[in-house]
Enzyme design. Structure first.
Site, PDB file in Angstrom:
ATOM      1  N   ALA A 100      28.432  33.397  49.585  1.00  0.00           N
ATOM      2  CA  ALA A 100      29.242  34.415  50.253  1.00  0.00           C
ATOM      3  C   ALA A 100      28.674  34.720  51.635  1.00  0.00           C
ATOM      4  O   ALA A 100      29.432  34.855  52.607  1.00  0.00           O
ATOM      5  CB  ALA A 100      29.296  35.683  49.402  1.00  0.00           C
ATOM      6  N   GLU A 145      33.572  34.196  60.221  1.00  0.00           N
ATOM      7  CA  GLU A 145      33.530  35.060  61.403  1.00  0.00           C
ATOM      8  C   GLU A 145      33.448  34.239  62.686  1.00  0.00           C
ATOM      9  O   GLU A 145      34.088  34.570  63.685  1.00  0.00           O
ATOM     10  CB  GLU A 145      32.371  36.052  61.339  1.00  0.00           C
ATOM     11  CG  GLU A 145      32.393  37.006  62.520  1.00  0.00           C
ATOM     12  CD  GLU A 145      31.438  38.167  62.403  1.00  0.00           C
ATOM     13  OE1 GLU A 145      31.061  38.704  63.461  1.00  0.00           O
ATOM     14  OE2 GLU A 145      31.074  38.555  61.281  1.00  0.00           O
ATOM     15  N   GLY A 150      29.497  31.729  53.859  1.00  0.00           N
ATOM     16  CA  GLY A 150      30.947  31.696  54.068  1.00  0.00           C
ATOM     17  C   GLY A 150      31.418  32.764  55.035  1.00  0.00           C
ATOM     18  O   GLY A 150      32.261  32.504  55.903  1.00  0.00           O
ATOM     19  N   ASP A 151      30.885  33.966  54.915  1.00  0.00           N
ATOM     20  CA  ASP A 151      31.258  35.044  55.833  1.00  0.00           C
ATOM     21  C   ASP A 151      30.874  34.695  57.265  1.00  0.00           C
ATOM     22  O   ASP A 151      31.633  34.950  58.205  1.00  0.00           O
ATOM     23  CB  ASP A 151      30.587  36.364  55.434  1.00  0.00           C
ATOM     24  CG  ASP A 151      31.237  37.017  54.222  1.00  0.00           C
ATOM     25  OD1 ASP A 151      32.335  36.594  53.832  1.00  0.00           O
ATOM     26  OD2 ASP A 151      30.626  37.953  53.676  1.00  0.00           O
ATOM     27  N   GLY A 152      29.698  34.091  57.432  1.00  0.00           N
ATOM     28  CA  GLY A 152      29.249  33.715  58.777  1.00  0.00           C
ATOM     29  C   GLY A 152      30.122  32.641  59.397  1.00  0.00           C
ATOM     30  O   GLY A 152      30.509  32.725  60.569  1.00  0.00           O
TER      31      GLY A 152
END
Length: 93
Positions: free
Chosen positions: A17, A25, A20-22
């Site tokens: 997670a 973004e 994936g968020d990085g």
């Protein structure tokens, strides 16, 4: 073992997670900047609108049918990771 050699299936869901968020973004920031120059405050407002939990859930719903079974499993592992907190402006669902 070098990071590029790690098997993603062995990483914790919270690590997936986080990565994936990085990645997401960064893709969002690229798209916003490509749309044209604007003040930093406006850039950030657009970014926040696109990366918040509800927006990511909507993107997932649109992509899910296009994913392979392995991709779907990997995404679900990251998505279902629980940190013990709810993101600001998001519901538990």
């Amino acid at each position: 073992m070098a990071p590029e050699e790690q098997n993603p299936k062995l990483l914790s869901p919270l690590t997936l997670a986080f990565v994936g968020d990085g990645v997401y973004e960064l893709l969002v920031r690229k798209r916003i900047v490509e749309a044209g120059s604007m003040p930093p405050k406006k850039l950030n407002a657009h970014k926040v609108e696109m990366v918040r939990a509800s927006a990511q859930a909507a993107v997932y719903d649109g992509l899910e049918p296009l994913l392979t079974e392995d991709e779907r499993d990997m995404l679900k592992r990251g998505r279902n990771a629980h940190t013990g907190s709810v993101p600001k402006n998001a519901q538990m669902a």
